[in-house]
Design a protein around this motif. Sequence first.
Motif, PDB file in Angstrom:
ATOM      1  N   PRO A  17      -7.018  -3.667 -12.588  1.00 30.80           N
ATOM      2  CA  PRO A  17      -7.592  -3.691 -11.229  1.00 30.80           C
ATOM      3  C   PRO A  17      -7.880  -5.108 -10.754  1.00 30.80           C
ATOM      4  O   PRO A  17      -7.734  -5.409  -9.560  1.00 30.80           O
ATOM      5  CB  PRO A  17      -8.874  -2.867 -11.380  1.00 30.80           C
ATOM      6  CG  PRO A  17      -8.595  -1.940 -12.524  1.00 30.80           C
ATOM      7  CD  PRO A  17      -7.742  -2.725 -13.474  1.00 30.80           C
ATOM      8  N   LYS A  47      -0.545  -4.159  -5.131  1.00 30.59           N
ATOM      9  CA  LYS A  47      -0.776  -3.781  -6.522  1.00 30.59           C
ATOM     10  C   LYS A  47       0.269  -4.461  -7.404  1.00 30.59           C
ATOM     11  O   LYS A  47       1.392  -4.732  -6.958  1.00 30.59           O
ATOM     12  CB  LYS A  47      -0.668  -2.252  -6.688  1.00 30.59           C
ATOM     13  CG  LYS A  47      -1.661  -1.455  -5.868  1.00 30.59           C
ATOM     14  CD  LYS A  47      -1.544   0.031  -6.113  1.00 30.59           C
ATOM     15  CE  LYS A  47      -0.414   0.678  -5.342  1.00 30.59           C
ATOM     16  NZ  LYS A  47      -0.736   0.883  -3.928  1.00 30.59           N
ATOM     17  N   SER A  54      -4.294  -9.139  -3.738  1.00 28.92           N
ATOM     18  CA  SER A  54      -4.618  -8.716  -2.369  1.00 28.92           C
ATOM     19  C   SER A  54      -5.340  -9.833  -1.616  1.00 28.92           C
ATOM     20  O   SER A  54      -5.073 -10.081  -0.431  1.00 28.92           O
ATOM     21  CB  SER A  54      -5.481  -7.450  -2.398  1.00 28.92           C
ATOM     22  OG  SER A  54      -4.779  -6.369  -2.988  1.00 28.92           O
ATOM     23  N   ARG A  83       0.513   0.630 -13.979  1.00 27.35           N
ATOM     24  CA  ARG A  83      -0.349  -0.245 -13.196  1.00 27.35           C
ATOM     25  C   ARG A  83      -0.876  -1.392 -14.052  1.00 27.35           C
ATOM     26  O   ARG A  83      -1.154  -1.233 -15.238  1.00 27.35           O
ATOM     27  CB  ARG A  83      -1.534   0.538 -12.639  1.00 27.35           C
ATOM     28  CG  ARG A  83      -1.183   1.611 -11.630  1.00 27.35           C
ATOM     29  CD  ARG A  83      -0.874   1.027 -10.262  1.00 27.35           C
ATOM     30  NE  ARG A  83      -2.007   0.302  -9.696  1.00 27.35           N
ATOM     31  CZ  ARG A  83      -2.978   0.868  -8.980  1.00 27.35           C
ATOM     32  NH1 ARG A  83      -2.969   2.167  -8.757  1.00 27.35           N
ATOM     33  NH2 ARG A  83      -3.950   0.136  -8.475  1.00 27.35           N
ATOM     34  N   ASN A  98       3.529   1.470  -1.886  1.00 24.44           N
ATOM     35  CA  ASN A  98       4.250   1.336  -3.163  1.00 24.44           C
ATOM     36  C   ASN A  98       5.686   0.870  -2.984  1.00 24.44           C
ATOM     37  O   ASN A  98       6.556   1.151  -3.806  1.00 24.44           O
ATOM     38  CB  ASN A  98       4.202   2.646  -3.967  1.00 24.44           C
ATOM     39  CG  ASN A  98       2.798   3.036  -4.357  1.00 24.44           C
ATOM     40  OD1 ASN A  98       1.924   2.187  -4.487  1.00 24.44           O
ATOM     41  ND2 ASN A  98       2.562   4.327  -4.514  1.00 24.44           N
ATOM     42  N   GLU A 151       0.812  -1.222   0.000  1.00 22.43           N
ATOM     43  CA  GLU A 151       0.000   0.000   0.000  1.00 22.43           C
ATOM     44  C   GLU A 151       0.845   1.271   0.000  1.00 22.43           C
ATOM     45  O   GLU A 151       0.348   2.355  -0.329  1.00 22.43           O
ATOM     46  CB  GLU A 151      -0.969   0.003   1.193  1.00 22.43           C
ATOM     47  CG  GLU A 151      -0.307  -0.127   2.551  1.00 22.43           C
ATOM     48  CD  GLU A 151      -0.161  -1.577   3.006  1.00 22.43           C
ATOM     49  OE1 GLU A 151      -0.302  -1.807   4.224  1.00 22.43           O
ATOM     50  OE2 GLU A 151       0.101  -2.460   2.167  1.00 22.43           O
ATOM     51  N   ASP A 165      -4.839  -6.530  -9.066  1.00 19.66           N
ATOM     52  CA  ASP A 165      -4.652  -6.007  -7.713  1.00 19.66           C
ATOM     53  C   ASP A 165      -5.581  -6.722  -6.729  1.00 19.66           C
ATOM     54  O   ASP A 165      -5.174  -7.093  -5.618  1.00 19.66           O
ATOM     55  CB  ASP A 165      -4.930  -4.505  -7.667  1.00 19.66           C
ATOM     56  CG  ASP A 165      -3.968  -3.697  -8.532  1.00 19.66           C
ATOM     57  OD1 ASP A 165      -2.965  -4.264  -9.007  1.00 19.66           O
ATOM     58  OD2 ASP A 165      -4.245  -2.501  -8.729  1.00 19.66           O
TER      59      ASP A 165
END
Length: 271
Positions: free
Chosen positions: A109, A124, A116, A106, A45, A43, A112
Amino acid sequence: MSSLLLSDLYLYPVKSLGGIRVTEATVEARGLRHDRRWLIVDERNQFMTQRQTAEMALLHVSPAYNGFLLTHRTRPELLPLYVPFEATPERTLFVTIWDDMVFAWRGAPAADEWLSEALGRPCKLVYMSDMVRRDVEPEFNPEGQLVSFADGYPFLLIGQASLDELNSRLSETVPMNRFRPNLVFTGGTAFEEDEWDCFTIEGLPFRAVRGCGRCVVTTINQQTATKTPEPLRTLATYRTTGNKVMFGQNVTGPGYGTLRVGTSVQVDSFK
């Protein structure tokens, strides 16, 4: 001396996840094509590896068309996640890996969310584009070589004889995947790669820059994510230089060409 042959090639599409064994690979400026171009960050990075998150070993990587699949070894309810070899610059951010802060793209989504859930913490998936410049450590880099999200060098080289010699000292042998090499060769003697300077494979020039200091990742079973003291404990008894346990050679390369398993390795000069 027996002839030296390139016996294995490994790609690691995501840093600190499993590798893909290939018979042929393209050499690019940052190492083998598709090697460690993806990175998992937390979180903040900050880069994540098995050093702190051993459960990353449970994420299995397998080849797929123009990319790879991620599956969880012990959680079949997590459906396979497809990840392309390359990302698009739709979403960007800065990430930290060791002492470097680099620009990254990135992933989707869905990636990610999957990661997670798989790792039990927010994270990510990010990609290093060809526009990013991350240099090999400057004191060992007169040629201005680049590196991907690998720890510090484009290639890691290990002789099969070195692993065989280590395993002769262990009560339970360990596979090569504990050490995450890109290039494995057969022939020669244990740890002879320590003495190499310049060498060629299929006419492509490589340089063994310095030994690779090993960490706790070598003690993590890549099938179960469990830890034991070995092989680091045994290696420390006879492979310690300064305060580092050494196994394998960090290597820089030509930035272009193709490597194929089964081709000869020629040592051109020694340290």
